[in-house]
Design a protein around this motif. Structure first.
Motif, PDB file in Angstrom:
ATOM      1  N   ASP A 264       8.189 -13.373  28.129  1.00  0.00           N
ATOM      2  CA  ASP A 264       9.190 -13.899  27.192  1.00  0.00           C
ATOM      3  C   ASP A 264       9.351 -15.412  27.307  1.00  0.00           C
ATOM      4  O   ASP A 264       9.483 -16.120  26.307  1.00  0.00           O
ATOM      5  N   GLU A 265       9.334 -15.863  28.567  1.00  0.00           N
ATOM      6  CA  GLU A 265       9.519 -17.299  28.802  1.00  0.00           C
ATOM      7  C   GLU A 265       8.410 -18.117  28.119  1.00  0.00           C
ATOM      8  O   GLU A 265       8.670 -19.133  27.480  1.00  0.00           O
ATOM      9  N   GLN A 266       7.182 -17.635  28.250  1.00  0.00           N
ATOM     10  CA  GLN A 266       6.050 -18.329  27.634  1.00  0.00           C
ATOM     11  C   GLN A 266       6.112 -18.244  26.113  1.00  0.00           C
ATOM     12  O   GLN A 266       5.828 -19.216  25.407  1.00  0.00           O
ATOM     13  N   LEU A 267       6.496 -17.056  25.608  1.00  0.00           N
ATOM     14  CA  LEU A 267       6.583 -16.892  24.150  1.00  0.00           C
ATOM     15  C   LEU A 267       7.602 -17.862  23.568  1.00  0.00           C
ATOM     16  O   LEU A 267       7.400 -18.441  22.504  1.00  0.00           O
ATOM     17  N   LYS A 268       8.671 -18.041  24.319  1.00  0.00           N
ATOM     18  CA  LYS A 268       9.718 -18.957  23.882  1.00  0.00           C
ATOM     19  C   LYS A 268       9.205 -20.402  23.898  1.00  0.00           C
ATOM     20  O   LYS A 268       9.430 -21.166  22.959  1.00  0.00           O
ATOM     21  N   TRP A 269       8.491 -20.732  24.974  1.00  0.00           N
ATOM     22  CA  TRP A 269       7.948 -22.085  25.110  1.00  0.00           C
ATOM     23  C   TRP A 269       6.987 -22.401  23.954  1.00  0.00           C
ATOM     24  O   TRP A 269       6.922 -23.514  23.460  1.00  0.00           O
TER      25      TRP A 269
ATOM     26  N   LEU B 297       1.615 -20.961  34.227  1.00  0.00           N
ATOM     27  CA  LEU B 297       1.157 -19.563  34.307  1.00  0.00           C
ATOM     28  C   LEU B 297       0.363 -19.369  35.601  1.00  0.00           C
ATOM     29  O   LEU B 297      -0.694 -19.972  35.790  1.00  0.00           O
ATOM     30  N   SER B 298       0.879 -18.515  36.485  1.00  0.00           N
ATOM     31  CA  SER B 298       0.185 -18.324  37.765  1.00  0.00           C
ATOM     32  C   SER B 298      -0.906 -17.275  37.603  1.00  0.00           C
ATOM     33  O   SER B 298      -0.917 -16.504  36.641  1.00  0.00           O
ATOM     34  N   ILE B 299      -1.817 -17.258  38.558  1.00  0.00           N
ATOM     35  CA  ILE B 299      -2.917 -16.299  38.481  1.00  0.00           C
ATOM     36  C   ILE B 299      -2.393 -14.867  38.596  1.00  0.00           C
ATOM     37  O   ILE B 299      -2.905 -13.957  37.949  1.00  0.00           O
ATOM     38  N   ASP B 300      -1.313 -14.686  39.378  1.00  0.00           N
ATOM     39  CA  ASP B 300      -0.713 -13.342  39.497  1.00  0.00           C
ATOM     40  C   ASP B 300      -0.143 -12.887  38.160  1.00  0.00           C
ATOM     41  O   ASP B 300      -0.358 -11.756  37.725  1.00  0.00           O
ATOM     42  N   GLU B 301       0.585 -13.782  37.525  1.00  0.00           N
ATOM     43  CA  GLU B 301       1.149 -13.444  36.219  1.00  0.00           C
ATOM     44  C   GLU B 301       0.043 -13.089  35.234  1.00  0.00           C
ATOM     45  O   GLU B 301       0.164 -12.169  34.436  1.00  0.00           O
ATOM     46  N   TRP B 302      -1.030 -13.860  35.292  1.00  0.00           N
ATOM     47  CA  TRP B 302      -2.156 -13.635  34.371  1.00  0.00           C
ATOM     48  C   TRP B 302      -2.805 -12.273  34.622  1.00  0.00           C
ATOM     49  O   TRP B 302      -3.109 -11.525  33.684  1.00  0.00           O
ATOM     50  N   GLU B 303      -3.000 -11.945  35.891  1.00  0.00           N
ATOM     51  CA  GLU B 303      -3.589 -10.642  36.206  1.00  0.00           C
ATOM     52  C   GLU B 303      -2.708  -9.519  35.672  1.00  0.00           C
ATOM     53  O   GLU B 303      -3.190  -8.493  35.186  1.00  0.00           O
ATOM     54  N   ASN B 304      -1.414  -9.745  35.762  1.00  0.00           N
ATOM     55  CA  ASN B 304      -0.451  -8.806  35.212  1.00  0.00           C
ATOM     56  C   ASN B 304      -0.610  -8.628  33.703  1.00  0.00           C
ATOM     57  O   ASN B 304      -0.567  -7.512  33.180  1.00  0.00           O
TER      58      ASN B 304
ATOM     59  N   GLY C  72       4.187 -37.771  27.602  1.00  0.00           N
ATOM     60  CA  GLY C  72       4.365 -37.505  29.016  1.00  0.00           C
ATOM     61  C   GLY C  72       5.456 -36.490  29.322  1.00  0.00           C
ATOM     62  O   GLY C  72       5.813 -36.276  30.479  1.00  0.00           O
ATOM     63  N   LYS C  73       5.986 -35.839  28.257  1.00  0.00           N
ATOM     64  CA  LYS C  73       7.029 -34.841  28.491  1.00  0.00           C
ATOM     65  C   LYS C  73       6.436 -33.526  28.981  1.00  0.00           C
ATOM     66  O   LYS C  73       7.125 -32.705  29.564  1.00  0.00           O
ATOM     67  N   GLU C  74       5.167 -33.323  28.649  1.00  0.00           N
ATOM     68  CA  GLU C  74       4.502 -32.095  29.081  1.00  0.00           C
ATOM     69  C   GLU C  74       3.186 -32.523  29.732  1.00  0.00           C
ATOM     70  O   GLU C  74       2.535 -33.460  29.283  1.00  0.00           O
ATOM     71  N   LYS C  75       2.820 -31.829  30.805  1.00  0.00           N
ATOM     72  CA  LYS C  75       1.574 -32.177  31.494  1.00  0.00           C
ATOM     73  C   LYS C  75       0.384 -31.690  30.675  1.00  0.00           C
ATOM     74  O   LYS C  75       0.475 -30.694  29.971  1.00  0.00           O
ATOM     75  N   PRO C  76      -0.769 -32.392  30.790  1.00  0.00           N
ATOM     76  CA  PRO C  76      -1.973 -31.842  30.157  1.00  0.00           C
ATOM     77  C   PRO C  76      -2.340 -30.508  30.817  1.00  0.00           C
ATOM     78  O   PRO C  76      -1.816 -30.176  31.875  1.00  0.00           O
ATOM     79  N   ILE C  77      -3.238 -29.772  30.159  1.00  0.00           N
ATOM     80  CA  ILE C  77      -3.625 -28.455  30.676  1.00  0.00           C
ATOM     81  C   ILE C  77      -4.158 -28.573  32.107  1.00  0.00           C
ATOM     82  O   ILE C  77      -4.945 -29.459  32.404  1.00  0.00           O
ATOM     83  N   ASP C  78      -3.731 -27.678  32.956  1.00  0.00           N
ATOM     84  CA  ASP C  78      -4.268 -27.607  34.316  1.00  0.00           C
ATOM     85  C   ASP C  78      -5.611 -26.881  34.242  1.00  0.00           C
ATOM     86  O   ASP C  78      -5.677 -25.656  34.182  1.00  0.00           O
TER      87      ASP C  78
END
Lengths: 379, 595
Positions: A123-128, A164-171, A204-210
């Motif tokens: 939900d947090e990502q969808l909102k973002w 987005l962490s790798i754990d969240e992604w695996e989920n 500079g409000k958001e970081k470039p893609i990691d």
């Protein structure tokens, strides 16, 4: 064989990353559908064939169209073209638009493939991202579609999202598998200029893609999907063999397509063109009987370059025989050393006279393709 | 002879010289409206684009007044410091000069140094205030500057506008009235000075000259005094919009000679033409063999193009004698040429001409000035390439060329200009207020500091209100060290530079940082190091590319993506592989772009 693409340039709200052509002002929707119907008649002879094997409603948000609007467009297509009885007809839909009722309507109109814009189950990502749905709607939309008897479903996913962490992604991946959909398109988040995200990153409000995190997620996904029968048949597309997207596969194989609606691209085998990316201007032009269309003739080398570029992204790779016959080009002879080099590096393999990229190679498909490009005017 | 007027124009870049010259040509009917291209006198594309005249040219006009017919020879002069010797020869061919000053900007350093040259040659100066049509013109102030400089009457200054044509009549009249007719004896032995030459692919080298004494006739056997070479005068004539052949030309005339010369280096600007049968007693004074000031390696991007590059340089030298080159080899770049140029602009022009006229893609290495090294065995030699510098153990002394820099700026920028010059190791030698608001500063500075980004920086800190000129004043001993650049541990000789010891750490750091920006990410990590001898003084890392593939490629993406990859392929073709690292062309000039 040919395909038809219809661009539906409306959205309820703007996703922060999206740079496709759309408007959140839906007042012109009815007028625009009429214009598309007119454009179908105007361009009935554009394709070298009348036989249509795929139709794709993309956007924008095609699920904003009413039953009547979709019906008008499909009727017009059927009256001006020979649409195959078993043609693949895809509609892109947002989870929040999917109900049992509309599913029934879509089915009755002949829509036999749904592309559901899930993007994330967080939900947090969808909102973002400023998506209109939440995770629960995402899950239930797929379920409803399956219950309605639509088996050919693909979902869109985005990885490389900030935080987005790798754990969240695996989920996330586990949930995809649970849903038992036969096809997934997964895209790395891309920062495009002219979008809210692009603006934030520039300021500079958001970081470039990691990149490291995004790459790890991608590799993880390729492993998980291939272990579960979803084959990576293109860089960003995974599916069971009988559920590959026929429409998109046509793009990669150089099959002609007609694009209708604002900003849509077309290809007749020799020329590529694109419509005005402006709803009122598009409507005005169509109503005045003008073509809102810019076209560019592709030289043989342009087409060869495109064949290499799109082919290398797929599991079929590029076919030396096809290049000899279609482009009069002896690829093997010309690029012997480069071919050897990338095979030695483990980036490609030769199978039945095709050069196919390996999983490692797919990661570098653009760089490899450009190494194989032929330049028209050496300068 | 009393109806001939030979004059040149002295002006700063952008002060409207070419436009005003066009007006003179139009007014005298030398050129019709239809023929009038903008900036008629500049006939190379490159010149027109850059808005400056690289090579001087000459044109003849006819002007009638009070029932008398006059012949005017206008000799055009280049406006850039790199070409100051050519300016001096053009000036030596004239009796008068139009001093054109932009009424909105005032006098600039380049104008002053050329003006001094003209005064040295006793030229009659006709001051012209140009761009009077602009609202921002400051006629009183600029007139005052001119009066201060040349001591003329304020009424002698002619207000004009190349744009509207204002003042053109007055200028033409002033040329008749004020510029003296040439003196000289048509019966004396021939003495003609070459002030320019051009290359014509059909006719060979065409030399432009001014006759001081004597007469030259078609088919005369002539001799060029300084080169000692002899030629037949196959064709002589005057320079209208096209060349017009004549049977004879004599003292006071300006003309051209075609004598089957194939190579520009045989025709040296400033040389004297005389007759083999009846030679003049002495050559005309002021001849110099022009020496290159700046050196750089030029290498083909594709090593296979070496021979083609040689052929292209040969052809370029046919019409640009000031270009010198000799073969050299670099461990990093393979075979190429060390080229000598008059200055940075000249270097850029050569590079552009190679690309445009010969379709050669080249890498130009970091430019340097010519140093002088003395070894512990007391041997002294010229070092035109940093990698030729002897090992520190055998090196007794390095000297570098110094210049006298003259800078004119508004008094409010004096502070910034001084700190820039001091930063560039300059030594203030003089400071003069030309007016209450304009200051002339003189510095002794190393030439090596000028060739990099000095001029651009000067423009920036003075918001464009500073002008600059320089003259070489000899060599001085200096504490120079060789700064090497290593990529993944391998020294790239083409990136080495000689720099002052005190700046080494700072520069090393900045060069590494700049290279990190310019070298694209590749399949592996790249370590960039700056070192003096074996000591590494700075390091940066270019991270490896892990992924090089875009997510989406559908119907609407294909065209854009194809064009992007085509561009990438073109970019790769312009890169040079050194070791296993691909280095783009512009990285070799990194030292020049440090801010």
């Amino acid at each position: 064989m040919a395909g038809i693409y219809i661009h539906v340039p409306f959205c309820r709200q703007a996703c922060h990353y999206c740079d496709f052509h759309f408007s959140t002002n839906t007042k012109l929707k009815a007028q625009l559908v009429d214009a598309i119907v007119k454009e179908i008649a105007q361009r009935r002879n554009y394709l070298p064939t009348k036989s249509i094997s795929t139709i794709y409603f993309g956007g924008g948000t095609p699920s904003l169209l009413s039953k009547d609007e979709i019906s008008k467009i499909l009727d017009a297509l059927r009256s001006h073209f020979d649409v195959d009885d078993d043609a693949e007809i895809t509609l892109e839909a947002n989870p929040d638009d999917i109900t049992a009722d509309v599913l029934r309507e879509w089915k009755s109109l002949g829509i036999n493939r749904l592309s559901i814009g899930i993007q994330s189950f967080l939900d947090e990502q969808l909102k973002w991202m400023n998506r209109a749905h939440n995770a629960e709607e995402a899950l239930s939309s797929v379920k409803s579609a399956q219950e309605a008897g639509i088996s050919n479903i693909t979902i869109d996913l985005i990885y490389g999202l900030p935080g987005l962490s790798i754990d969240e992604w695996e989920n996330e991946l586990a949930r995809v598998l649970e849903m038992n959909v036969p096809h997934v398109s997964a895209y790395c988040l891309t920062v495009e200029s002219g979008t809210a995200l692009g603006h934030w990153v520039a300021k500079g409000k958001e970081k470039p893609i990691d990149e490291d995190a995004a790459n790890a997620q991608f590799l993880n996904m390729v492993d998980v999907f291939s272990q579960n029968g979803l084959e990576q048949y293109e860089v960003s597309n995974f599916g069971r063999t009988e559920f590959y997207s026929q429409h998109n596969t046509s793009y990669w194989k150089g099959v002609p397509y007609l694009g209708l609606g604002p900003s849509a691209h077309s290809f007749d085998g020799k020329n590529r063109g694109w419509n005005l990316a402006n709803n009122p201007a598009y409507i005005k032009a169509i109503e005045a009987g003008e073509t809102p269309f810019t076209t560019e003739t592709l030289s043989t080398t342009d087409r060869l370059n495109e064949y290499i570029m799109t082919g290398l992204r797929t599991k079929w790779g590029i076919d030396f025989q096809v290049m000899r016959e279609r482009f009069d080009f002896d690829f093997e002879d010309q690029y012997r050393d480069v071919i050897d080099r990338i095979i030695e590096k483990g980036w490609a393999s030769l199978t039945d006279g095709n050069l196919v990229l390996t999983r490692k190679g797919l990661f570098r498909a653009d760089g490899i393709a450009s190494d194989f490009f032929i330049l028209n005017h050496e300068d | 002879m009393k109806h001939i007027r030979n004059f040149c124009i002295i002006a700063h870049i952008d002060h409207g010289k070419s436009t005003l010259a066009d007006r003179l040509l139009q007014h005298t009917g030398t050129i019709s409206e239809r023929q009038l291209q903008e900036q008629t006198l500049d006939d190379m594309d490159l010149e027109r684009e850059r808005g400056i005249t690289i090579k001087s040219h000459a044109i003849q006009m006819e002007y009638a007044i009070d029932g008398e017919k006059y012949v005017f020879n206008l000799i055009d002069t280049p406006g850039h410091v790199d070409f100051s010797y050519e300016v001096s020869r053009s000036i030596a061919a004239c009796e008068g000069a139009l001093l054109i000053v932009d009424a909105t900007q005032g006098i600039q350093a380049q104008t002053i140094s050329n003006l001094y040259l003209a005064l040295e040659h006793d030229l009659e100066i006709i001051p012209v205030l140009n761009k009077m049509d602009l609202d921002s013109a400051m006629p009183e102030e600029v007139t005052e500057q001119i009066v201060d400089l040349i001591g003329c009457d304020p009424d002698d200054v002619i207000p004009a506008s190349g744009k509207t044509g204002k003042g053109v009549d007055e200028i033409l009249k002033a040329v008749v009235e004020r510029v003296p007719a040439p003196k000289g004896d048509p019966e004396a032995p021939l003495q003609a000075m070459i002030f320019d030459s051009v290359f014509n692919s059909f006719r060979g080298i065409i030399a432009y000259f001014r006759i001081l004494n004597g007469t030259i006739r078609k088919n005369d056997l002539v001799k060029f005094v300084n080169t000692g070479r002899k030629y037949g005068a196959d064709e002589i004539g005057v320079l209208k919009l096209d060349m017009e052949p004549r049977k004879e030309l004599s003292a006071g005339d300006v003309g051209y000679i075609i004598s089957g010369i194939k190579q520009a280096k045989e025709v040296k600007v400033g040389d004297t033409i005389t007759l083999v049968d009846r030679p003049c007693g002495q050559a005309i004074k002021g001849f110099e063999d022009v020496k290159p000031m700046v050196f750089a390696g030029i290498y083909p991007v594709d090593t296979e193009d070496y021979e083609e590059l040689r052929a292209s340089l040969e052809k370029l030298q046919l019409n640009d004698a000031s270009l010198v080159y000799e073969p050299e080899s670099s461990a990093a770049l393979g075979f190429g040429f060390r080229c000598g140029f008059l200055g940075m602009l000249h270097m850029e022009i050569i590079q552009e001409r190679l690309e445009r006229e010969f379709n050669m893609t080249v890498i130009t290495t970091v430019p340097n000035v010519g140093y002088r090294a003395t070894t512990t065995n007391d041997e002294t030699f010229e070092v035109n390439n940093p990698s030729e510098l002897p090992d520190p153990n055998h090196l007794a002394m390095v000297e570098e060329p110094y210049i006298k820099a003259q800078i004119i700026t508004k008094s409010s920028f004096v502070g910034q200009v001084m700190s820039l010059c001091i930063d560039k190791r300059g030594n203030l030698t003089n400071q003069v207020y030309l007016t209450s608001d304009r200051v002339e500063l003189s510095f002794d500075m190393p030439l090596g500091e000028i060739v990099f980004d000095f001029y651009d920086k000067l423009k920036t800190i003075s918001k464009g209100y500073a002008s600059f000129d320089y003259h070489p004043i000899g060599y001085k001993e200096s504490k120079l060290v060789k700064l090497d650049i290593l990529l993944n541990g391998d020294q790239v000789d083409a990136l080495s530079a000689l720099i002052h010891r005190d700046n080494a750490y700072d520069l090393g750091k900045r060069i590494c940082a700049k290279l990190r920006e310019l070298i694209p990410r590749q399949q592996f990590e790249i370590a960039i190091q700056a070192a003096i001898g074996t000591k590494v003084i700075a390091r940066e890392t270019v991270r490896a590319v892990r992924k090089d593939v875009t997510a989406k490629c559908y119907g609407g993406d294909i065209t854009r993506k194809r064009k992007l990859l085509e561009k990438q392929k073109k970019g790769k073709k312009r890169m040079r592989q050194v070791g296993n690292v691909e280095i783009p062309q512009k990285a070799f000039m990194a030292v020049l772009q440090l801010d």
